[in-house]
Scaffold this motif. Structure first.
Motif, PDB file in Angstrom:
ATOM      1  N   ARG A  22     -23.537 -71.037  59.116  1.00 14.45           N
ATOM      2  CA  ARG A  22     -23.211 -70.986  57.689  1.00 14.45           C
ATOM      3  C   ARG A  22     -21.736 -71.285  57.489  1.00 14.45           C
ATOM      4  NH1 ARG A  22     -24.007 -65.640  53.832  1.00 14.45           N
ATOM      5  NH2 ARG A  22     -23.221 -66.578  51.903  1.00 14.45           N
ATOM      6  N   THR A  31     -17.449 -74.657  44.658  1.00 16.35           N
ATOM      7  CA  THR A  31     -17.664 -74.097  45.997  1.00 16.35           C
ATOM      8  C   THR A  31     -19.044 -74.496  46.511  1.00 16.35           C
ATOM      9  OG1 THR A  31     -18.652 -72.037  45.234  1.00 16.35           O
ATOM     10  CG2 THR A  31     -16.247 -72.059  45.458  1.00 16.35           C
ATOM     11  N   ASP A  33     -14.466 -74.452  49.965  1.00 12.00           N
ATOM     12  CA  ASP A  33     -13.791 -74.528  48.666  1.00 12.00           C
ATOM     13  C   ASP A  33     -13.500 -76.004  48.427  1.00 12.00           C
ATOM     14  OD1 ASP A  33     -11.941 -74.694  46.596  1.00 12.00           O
ATOM     15  OD2 ASP A  33     -11.120 -72.715  47.043  1.00 12.00           O
ATOM     16  N   LEU A  92     -18.646 -71.716  54.335  1.00 11.92           N
ATOM     17  CA  LEU A  92     -18.223 -71.610  52.939  1.00 11.92           C
ATOM     18  C   LEU A  92     -17.128 -72.646  52.713  1.00 11.92           C
ATOM     19  CD1 LEU A  92     -17.995 -67.711  52.573  1.00 11.92           C
ATOM     20  CD2 LEU A  92     -19.933 -69.222  52.054  1.00 11.92           C
ATOM     21  N   ASP A 128     -21.823 -73.125  49.497  1.00 15.56           N
ATOM     22  CA  ASP A 128     -22.257 -72.190  50.543  1.00 15.56           C
ATOM     23  C   ASP A 128     -23.368 -72.921  51.306  1.00 15.56           C
ATOM     24  OD1 ASP A 128     -23.380 -70.175  52.066  1.00 15.56           O
ATOM     25  OD2 ASP A 128     -23.390 -68.706  50.448  1.00 15.56           O
ATOM     26  N   TRP A 129     -23.078 -73.316  52.548  1.00 13.82           N
ATOM     27  CA  TRP A 129     -23.956 -74.185  53.346  1.00 13.82           C
ATOM     28  C   TRP A 129     -24.577 -73.371  54.479  1.00 13.82           C
ATOM     29  CZ3 TRP A 129     -24.147 -75.723  58.416  1.00 13.82           C
ATOM     30  CH2 TRP A 129     -24.773 -76.949  58.714  1.00 13.82           C
ATOM     31  N   LEU A 130     -25.895 -73.432  54.596  1.00 17.85           N
ATOM     32  CA  LEU A 130     -26.588 -72.639  55.622  1.00 17.85           C
ATOM     33  C   LEU A 130     -27.619 -73.504  56.329  1.00 17.85           C
ATOM     34  CD1 LEU A 130     -27.473 -69.854  56.915  1.00 17.85           C
ATOM     35  CD2 LEU A 130     -29.115 -69.702  55.026  1.00 17.85           C
ATOM     36  N   ARG A 147     -25.900 -74.057  48.363  1.00 19.21           N
ATOM     37  CA  ARG A 147     -25.718 -73.352  47.091  1.00 19.21           C
ATOM     38  C   ARG A 147     -24.334 -73.708  46.549  1.00 19.21           C
ATOM     39  NH1 ARG A 147     -26.374 -66.962  47.001  1.00 19.21           N
ATOM     40  NH2 ARG A 147     -24.897 -67.185  48.713  1.00 19.21           N
ATOM     41  N   SER A 153     -24.868 -72.713  38.734  1.00 15.01           N
ATOM     42  CA  SER A 153     -25.047 -72.786  40.179  1.00 15.01           C
ATOM     43  C   SER A 153     -26.239 -73.710  40.451  1.00 15.01           C
ATOM     44  CB  SER A 153     -25.294 -71.375  40.721  1.00 15.01           C
ATOM     45  OG  SER A 153     -25.375 -71.393  42.116  1.00 15.01           O
TER      46      SER A 153
END
Ligand SMILES: Cc1cc2nc3c(=O)[nH]c(=O)nc-3n(C[C@H](O)[C@H](O)[C@H](O)COP(=O)(O)O)c2cc1C
Length: 161
Positions: free
Chosen positions: A146, A133, A150, A148, A135-137, A74, A61
């Motif tokens: 936020r 993947t 794929d 997500l 994970d964007w915030l 992430r 990660s």
């Protein structure tokens, strides 16, 4: 570009691997980006713990934080290791400045200080992290957002932050 701009916050992401059942994190320098493959390139010493961990489990990660944009990213994915003597490691090594080459010539990372073995190029490996993947915030006073993503299917879902 983050990888060519010293001091850019995205140039030193945190890379997490798995040590048995325990997460193992450290900072690394982002050396290159392959946007079409969703891939990030890192360099490392093949005598380091992360190299061995990735042999046992390629899951990884990558975490970044951009304080200007207030964005955390992430990524999760897998790492392919390119060992000393491989075409990729050889060509990357040839482009390193002398002071960077020096960092691979000493004792093994985490090993005894006096134990040197004149390694250098023989201890230089390239890691290619391919993200699956994201994970964007983004933090904002107007409301955090936020998403997500794929990356394989290009599906994106807005979720509660
Ligand atoms: C800003 C910064 C950049 C770093 N860049 C790298 C890097 O590009 N490659 C690397 O292997 N270690 C890099 N390190 C050292 C790692 O964080 C870590 O201490 C070392 O690789 C040993 O990790 P390991 O025992 O988990 O394998 C960097 C450390 C810092 C603080």
């Amino acid at each position: 570009m983050a990888c060519t701009t010293p001091g850019h916050p995205l140039r030193t992401p945190t890379l997490a691997t798995v040590d048995g059942t325990t997460p193992s994190l450290r900072m690394v320098v982002l050396r290159a980006v392959q946007p079409e493959a969703y891939a990030l390139v890192f360099h490392t010493d093949t005598r380091s713990a992360k190299w061995t961990q990735l042999d046992e489990n390629p899951a990884a990660s990558v975490l970044t934080w951009d304080p200007e944009q207030q964005i955390q990213m992430r990524f999760s994915g897998q790492i392919t290791r390119h060992a000393p003597g491989s075409e990729l490691a050889n060509s990357a090594w040839d482009q390193l400045p002398p002071h960077t080459k020096e960092t691979y010539a000493g004792a093994a990372p985490g090993g005894a200080l006096e134990a040197t073995s004149g390694t250098g190029k023989n201890a230089f490996g390239v890691l290619i992290f391919t993200a699956q993947t994201l994970d964007w915030l983004r933090l904002s006073r107007d409301g955090n957002t936020r998403a997500l993503v794929d990356l394989a299917t290009a599906r994106m879902d807005w979720v509660a932050p």
